[in-house]
Design a protein around this motif. Structure first.
Motif, PDB file in Angstrom:
ATOM      1  N   LYS A 229      15.468   0.247  -2.691  1.00  0.00           N
ATOM      2  CA  LYS A 229      15.997   1.980  -3.785  1.00  0.00           C
ATOM      3  C   LYS A 229      15.355   2.180  -5.486  1.00  0.00           C
ATOM      4  N   ASP A 230      15.347   0.764  -5.351  1.00  0.00           N
ATOM      5  CA  ASP A 230      15.202   0.874  -7.158  1.00  0.00           C
ATOM      6  C   ASP A 230      14.065  -0.075  -7.488  1.00  0.00           C
ATOM      7  N   ASP A 231      13.152   0.050  -6.195  1.00  0.00           N
ATOM      8  CA  ASP A 231      11.727  -0.712  -7.171  1.00  0.00           C
ATOM      9  C   ASP A 231      10.403   0.098  -6.340  1.00  0.00           C
ATOM     10  N   PRO A 232       9.909   1.261  -7.267  1.00  0.00           N
ATOM     11  CA  PRO A 232       8.946   1.682  -7.009  1.00  0.00           C
ATOM     12  C   PRO A 232       7.307   1.211  -5.828  1.00  0.00           C
ATOM     13  N   ASP A 233       7.310  -0.232  -6.242  1.00  0.00           N
ATOM     14  CA  ASP A 233       6.124  -1.087  -5.817  1.00  0.00           C
ATOM     15  C   ASP A 233       6.204  -1.540  -4.323  1.00  0.00           C
ATOM     16  N   THR A 234       7.459  -1.347  -3.856  1.00  0.00           N
ATOM     17  CA  THR A 234       8.412  -1.892  -2.359  1.00  0.00           C
ATOM     18  C   THR A 234       8.087  -0.559  -1.533  1.00  0.00           C
ATOM     19  N   ILE A 235       7.172   0.450  -1.606  1.00  0.00           N
ATOM     20  CA  ILE A 235       7.025   1.614  -1.105  1.00  0.00           C
ATOM     21  C   ILE A 235       6.326   1.357   0.298  1.00  0.00           C
ATOM     22  N   ILE A 236       6.595   1.789   1.254  1.00  0.00           N
ATOM     23  CA  ILE A 236       6.360   2.194   2.204  1.00  0.00           C
ATOM     24  C   ILE A 236       5.096   3.123   2.928  1.00  0.00           C
ATOM     25  N   HIS A 237       4.080   2.739   2.949  1.00  0.00           N
ATOM     26  CA  HIS A 237       3.145   3.575   3.195  1.00  0.00           C
ATOM     27  C   HIS A 237       2.830   4.226   4.160  1.00  0.00           C
ATOM     28  N   SER A 238       3.682   3.673   5.556  1.00  0.00           N
ATOM     29  CA  SER A 238       3.413   4.770   6.515  1.00  0.00           C
ATOM     30  C   SER A 238       4.212   4.075   7.977  1.00  0.00           C
ATOM     31  N   LEU A 239       4.698   4.282   8.130  1.00  0.00           N
ATOM     32  CA  LEU A 239       5.818   3.746   9.008  1.00  0.00           C
ATOM     33  C   LEU A 239       6.191   4.965  10.663  1.00  0.00           C
ATOM     34  N   SER A 240       6.181   4.416  11.372  1.00  0.00           N
ATOM     35  CA  SER A 240       6.719   4.938  13.063  1.00  0.00           C
ATOM     36  C   SER A 240       8.217   5.613  12.994  1.00  0.00           C
ATOM     37  N   SER A 241       8.307   6.547  13.958  1.00  0.00           N
ATOM     38  CA  SER A 241       9.412   6.859  14.098  1.00  0.00           C
ATOM     39  C   SER A 241      10.510   5.761  14.206  1.00  0.00           C
ATOM     40  N   ALA A 242       9.826   5.139  15.881  1.00  0.00           N
ATOM     41  CA  ALA A 242      10.963   3.345  15.395  1.00  0.00           C
ATOM     42  C   ALA A 242      10.851   2.663  14.633  1.00  0.00           C
TER      43      ALA A 242
END
Length: 302
Positions: A229-242
């Motif tokens: 949560k403290d590192d913007p570079d670790t963003i997850i661009h796509s997530l399924s509901s599961a």
């Protein structure tokens, strides 16, 4: 290169290569434009973006572009900081319980003045000033959000805080079909005519569900869901509901992001096709999220 353009080095204010690059960008976006043409996107606007004229201008330009290429954007807005300023000028101390604003009668008057009045009109006028067409939908014009008093905890009274139970989709869709952007404040009206303050996230969710929106976009102060949560570079661009539920269960999604993601999952379960969390402070973040392959935020899908 044909002889007729060998000596052309500028087109207007751009070099030939710059002009070709801009044309290539438009061609790249064409596929996405065709895909989303005629589709409804509900955009929740709030937070620090409303307090920064430069950031707000670029968001509204994105909204105007979306409408101009055939999309049907719908704007739902809060305005917490503006409400706090109004309360301070009136000598009223803001009061929050578990993140919700306790809304007594004097506070309700301030909320309505800011949300359904000044800010709602301002956003509509700004869209018009920037070249778009918009209509403010509020108690002062045409109200489209109806609801009831929110009863969250049996022993807790938040005052005139409500939840949306019905959305007048005919009015919203009618405006969209006439190429206008509906601008809706996060307030609702009860059956008895009582006005209520509504959380802007849940108001946007109710609108998106009622319209069967293709997309619901939350403009946030973070760039999306992160593995750290403290590192913007670790963003997850796509997530399924599961995948999102698994990340909540194992603690990767934590603290304040949990209720936002859970709200996204609830919305997906009620007919909205995709939910996006993006950083509204990034210039043209709306266009970059929608009209590029990877996007700049987190897309959550079924």
């Amino acid at each position: 290169m044909p002889d007729s353009i060998k000596n052309v080095d500028h087109i207007g204010d751009f070099t030939l290569e710059e002009a070709i690059s801009k044309a290539n960008t438009l061609i790249e976006a064409m596929g996405w434009i065709r895909q989303f043409r005629g589709k409804t996107t509900v955009i929740k606007l709030g937070g620090s973006i409303l307090d920064d004229p430069h950031e707000l201008m670029h968001i509204l330009l994105d909204v105007i572009f979306m409408e101009s290429v055939g999309m049907k954007p719908v704007l739902v807005h809060g305005g917490g900081k503006a409400i706090n300023r109004e309360l301070a000028e009136s000598g009223i101390a803001p009061n929050f319980v578990r993140g919700r604003r306790v809304t007594d009668l004097p506070t309700l008057a301030a909320v309505e003045k800011v949300l359904a009045g000044e800010l709602n009109v301002f956003l509509t006028q700004e869209i018009e000033r920037l070249g778009g067409r918009a209509m403010n939908l509020s108690f002062q014009t045409t109200n489209v959000l109806f609801g009831q008093k929110l009863v969250d905890q049996p022993d807790e009274d938040l005052g005139f805080v409500g939840e949306v139970t019905r959305v007048d989709r005919n009015v919203i869709e009618g405006l969209s079909y006439t190429d206008q952007v509906p601008v809706i404040p996060s307030m609702c009206e009860g059956d008895d005519g009582q006005h209520y303050n509504v959380n802007a996230d849940t108001a946007a969710m109710a609108v998106a569900q009622a319209l069967g929106a293709d997309k619901l976009v939350f403009l946030s102060d973070v760039n999306g869901v992160r593995r750290d949560k403290d590192d913007p570079d670790t963003i997850i661009h796509s997530l399924s509901s599961a995948e999102a539920r698994e990340l909540i269960n194992n603690g990767v999604i934590n603290s304040g992001m949990i209720p936002k993601v859970e709200a996204c999952l609830e919305t997906l379960g009620r007919g909205v096709k995709k939910v996006h969390i993006i950083d509204g402070r990034l210039r043209h973040s709306l266009l970059l999220e929608i009209f590029t392959t990877k996007g700049v935020g987190t897309e959550i899908h079924p």
